[in-house]
Design a protein around this motif. Structure first.
Motif, PDB file in Angstrom:
ATOM      1  N   ASP A 292       0.730  -1.223   0.036  1.00 41.81           N
ATOM      2  CA  ASP A 292       0.076  -0.110  -0.149  1.00 41.81           C
ATOM      3  C   ASP A 292       0.881   1.272  -0.124  1.00 41.81           C
ATOM      4  OD1 ASP A 292      -2.371  -1.495  -0.055  1.00 41.81           O
ATOM      5  OD2 ASP A 292      -2.465  -1.403   2.038  1.00 41.81           O
ATOM      6  N   THR A 293       1.968   1.150   0.805  1.00 41.42           N
ATOM      7  CA  THR A 293       2.786   2.411   0.720  1.00 41.42           C
ATOM      8  C   THR A 293       3.630   2.610  -0.560  1.00 41.42           C
ATOM      9  OG1 THR A 293       3.299   1.984   3.124  1.00 41.42           O
ATOM     10  CG2 THR A 293       4.979   3.273   1.793  1.00 41.42           C
ATOM     11  N   LEU A 294       3.889   1.437  -1.426  1.00 40.12           N
ATOM     12  CA  LEU A 294       4.575   1.741  -2.567  1.00 40.12           C
ATOM     13  C   LEU A 294       3.299   2.305  -3.674  1.00 40.12           C
ATOM     14  CD1 LEU A 294       6.548  -1.526  -2.789  1.00 40.12           C
ATOM     15  CD2 LEU A 294       7.360   0.678  -2.790  1.00 40.12           C
ATOM     16  N   ALA A 295       2.219   1.663  -3.502  1.00 39.10           N
ATOM     17  CA  ALA A 295       1.174   2.133  -4.276  1.00 39.10           C
ATOM     18  C   ALA A 295       0.818   3.530  -4.429  1.00 39.10           C
ATOM     19  CB  ALA A 295      -0.233   1.151  -4.258  1.00 39.10           C
ATOM     20  N   ASP A 296       0.816   4.002  -2.745  1.00 42.94           N
ATOM     21  CA  ASP A 296       0.641   5.535  -2.670  1.00 42.94           C
ATOM     22  C   ASP A 296       1.782   6.419  -3.206  1.00 42.94           C
ATOM     23  OD1 ASP A 296      -1.979   4.873  -1.414  1.00 42.94           O
ATOM     24  OD2 ASP A 296      -1.064   5.134   0.657  1.00 42.94           O
ATOM     25  N   ALA A 297       2.871   5.796  -3.108  1.00 47.00           N
ATOM     26  CA  ALA A 297       4.026   6.587  -3.560  1.00 47.00           C
ATOM     27  C   ALA A 297       3.981   6.555  -5.049  1.00 47.00           C
ATOM     28  CB  ALA A 297       5.599   5.978  -3.136  1.00 47.00           C
ATOM     29  N   PHE A 298       3.725   5.626  -5.823  1.00 44.23           N
ATOM     30  CA  PHE A 298       3.694   5.751  -7.254  1.00 44.23           C
ATOM     31  C   PHE A 298       2.370   6.061  -7.818  1.00 44.23           C
ATOM     32  CE2 PHE A 298       6.901   2.079  -6.435  1.00 44.23           C
ATOM     33  CZ  PHE A 298       7.909   2.812  -6.984  1.00 44.23           C
ATOM     34  N   GLY A 299       1.330   6.243  -6.874  1.00 42.43           N
ATOM     35  CA  GLY A 299       0.001   6.820  -7.639  1.00 42.43           C
ATOM     36  C   GLY A 299      -0.442   5.438  -8.188  1.00 42.43           C
ATOM     37  N   LYS A 300      -0.302   4.469  -7.735  1.00 43.92           N
ATOM     38  CA  LYS A 300      -1.010   3.349  -8.628  1.00 43.92           C
ATOM     39  C   LYS A 300      -1.814   2.510  -7.457  1.00 43.92           C
ATOM     40  CE  LYS A 300       2.933   2.141 -11.608  1.00 43.92           C
ATOM     41  NZ  LYS A 300       3.729   1.197 -12.238  1.00 43.92           N
ATOM     42  N   THR A 301      -2.503   1.360  -8.036  1.00 45.04           N
ATOM     43  CA  THR A 301      -3.334   0.603  -7.057  1.00 45.04           C
ATOM     44  C   THR A 301      -2.305  -0.452  -6.633  1.00 45.04           C
ATOM     45  OG1 THR A 301      -3.941  -0.811  -8.951  1.00 45.04           O
ATOM     46  CG2 THR A 301      -5.392   1.138  -8.435  1.00 45.04           C
ATOM     47  N   ARG A 302      -2.879  -1.254  -5.508  1.00 43.91           N
ATOM     48  CA  ARG A 302      -2.009  -2.403  -4.771  1.00 43.91           C
ATOM     49  C   ARG A 302      -1.874  -3.392  -6.013  1.00 43.91           C
ATOM     50  NH1 ARG A 302      -5.251  -4.986  -0.454  1.00 43.91           N
ATOM     51  NH2 ARG A 302      -4.947  -3.109   0.659  1.00 43.91           N
ATOM     52  N   SER A 303      -3.139  -3.435  -6.832  1.00 43.66           N
ATOM     53  CA  SER A 303      -3.355  -4.642  -7.918  1.00 43.66           C
ATOM     54  C   SER A 303      -2.282  -4.141  -8.918  1.00 43.66           C
ATOM     55  CB  SER A 303      -4.724  -4.628  -8.230  1.00 43.66           C
ATOM     56  OG  SER A 303      -4.675  -5.605  -9.237  1.00 43.66           O
ATOM     57  N   SER A 304      -1.979  -2.896  -9.264  1.00 45.22           N
ATOM     58  CA  SER A 304      -0.983  -2.792 -10.556  1.00 45.22           C
ATOM     59  C   SER A 304       0.335  -2.794  -9.731  1.00 45.22           C
ATOM     60  CB  SER A 304      -1.028  -1.125 -10.464  1.00 45.22           C
ATOM     61  OG  SER A 304      -0.134  -0.877 -11.457  1.00 45.22           O
ATOM     62  N   VAL A 305       0.582  -2.624  -8.538  1.00 44.92           N
ATOM     63  CA  VAL A 305       1.980  -2.832  -8.009  1.00 44.92           C
ATOM     64  C   VAL A 305       2.314  -4.559  -7.976  1.00 44.92           C
ATOM     65  CG1 VAL A 305       3.242  -2.728  -5.849  1.00 44.92           C
ATOM     66  CG2 VAL A 305       2.253  -0.788  -6.678  1.00 44.92           C
ATOM     67  N   ILE A 306       1.147  -5.126  -7.670  1.00 44.31           N
ATOM     68  CA  ILE A 306       1.418  -6.489  -7.468  1.00 44.31           C
ATOM     69  C   ILE A 306       1.723  -7.154  -8.897  1.00 44.31           C
ATOM     70  CG2 ILE A 306       0.220  -8.740  -6.881  1.00 44.31           C
ATOM     71  CD1 ILE A 306      -1.080  -7.122  -4.501  1.00 44.31           C
ATOM     72  N   ASN A 307       0.993  -6.574  -9.885  1.00 40.37           N
ATOM     73  CA  ASN A 307       0.876  -7.256 -11.173  1.00 40.37           C
ATOM     74  C   ASN A 307       2.617  -6.781 -11.934  1.00 40.37           C
ATOM     75  OD1 ASN A 307      -1.097  -8.448 -12.712  1.00 40.37           O
ATOM     76  ND2 ASN A 307      -2.188  -6.820 -11.603  1.00 40.37           N
ATOM     77  N   ASP A 308       3.018  -5.510 -11.358  1.00 38.20           N
ATOM     78  CA  ASP A 308       4.363  -5.313 -11.851  1.00 38.20           C
ATOM     79  C   ASP A 308       5.507  -6.053 -11.233  1.00 38.20           C
ATOM     80  OD1 ASP A 308       3.347  -3.121 -13.395  1.00 38.20           O
ATOM     81  OD2 ASP A 308       3.879  -1.602 -11.902  1.00 38.20           O
ATOM     82  N   ALA A 309       5.116  -6.276  -9.809  1.00 39.20           N
ATOM     83  CA  ALA A 309       6.382  -7.319  -9.401  1.00 39.20           C
ATOM     84  C   ALA A 309       6.077  -8.829  -9.824  1.00 39.20           C
ATOM     85  CB  ALA A 309       6.122  -7.240  -7.871  1.00 39.20           C
ATOM     86  N   LEU A 310       4.939  -9.018  -9.965  1.00 40.12           N
ATOM     87  CA  LEU A 310       4.712 -10.614 -10.428  1.00 40.12           C
ATOM     88  C   LEU A 310       5.370 -10.540 -11.856  1.00 40.12           C
ATOM     89  CD1 LEU A 310       1.162 -11.568  -9.327  1.00 40.12           C
ATOM     90  CD2 LEU A 310       3.537 -12.620  -8.230  1.00 40.12           C
ATOM     91  N   ARG A 311       5.093  -9.548 -12.870  1.00 40.50           N
ATOM     92  CA  ARG A 311       5.551  -9.660 -14.041  1.00 40.50           C
ATOM     93  C   ARG A 311       7.052  -9.806 -14.039  1.00 40.50           C
ATOM     94  NH1 ARG A 311       3.244  -5.455 -15.504  1.00 40.50           N
ATOM     95  NH2 ARG A 311       1.286  -6.524 -15.946  1.00 40.50           N
ATOM     96  N   GLN A 312       7.738  -8.831 -13.273  1.00 40.13           N
ATOM     97  CA  GLN A 312       9.290  -8.700 -13.328  1.00 40.13           C
ATOM     98  C   GLN A 312       9.785 -10.278 -12.641  1.00 40.13           C
ATOM     99  OE1 GLN A 312      10.788  -5.686 -10.933  1.00 40.13           O
ATOM    100  NE2 GLN A 312       9.497  -4.243 -11.826  1.00 40.13           N
ATOM    101  N   TYR A 313       9.089 -10.759 -11.663  1.00 36.22           N
ATOM    102  CA  TYR A 313       9.341 -12.011 -11.064  1.00 36.22           C
ATOM    103  C   TYR A 313       9.498 -13.243 -12.168  1.00 36.22           C
ATOM    104  CZ  TYR A 313       9.543 -16.455  -8.197  1.00 36.22           C
ATOM    105  OH  TYR A 313       9.907 -17.634  -7.852  1.00 36.22           O
TER     106      TYR A 313
END
Length: 85
Positions: free
Chosen positions: A19-40
């Protein structure tokens, strides 16, 4: 690209950090998770492909190899050069 809902359990601290990262990037939690999963997934696929390629090269006798003793000599040289500089 179609999306599918996937339920995942995460530790409270991970959710808070997401949630902290999502707020910092102006993204949703889902978007941050998708980005992380894509990289992984991309990194893991790269590793699996590399292992398969190297295994095939070894199996077919097309791999350039180095002996354990030669590796030790190279490490000794590298550490000696760093300590001298």
């Amino acid at each position: 690209m179609s999306k599918e809902t996937l339920a995942v359990r995460v530790d409270d601290d991970i959710r808070t950090r997401l949630d902290t990262l999502a707020d910092a990037f102006g993204k949703t939690r889902s978007s941050v998770i998708n980005d992380a999963l894509r990289q992984y997934v991309e990194f893991q696929e790269w590793q699996v492909d590399l292992i398969k390629t190297r295994h095939a090269a070894l199996r077919d006798g097309n791999a350039q190899t180095i002996s354990h003793e030669d590796v030790l000599v190279k490490f000794d040289q590298r550490f000696r050069d760093k300590s001298a500089g």
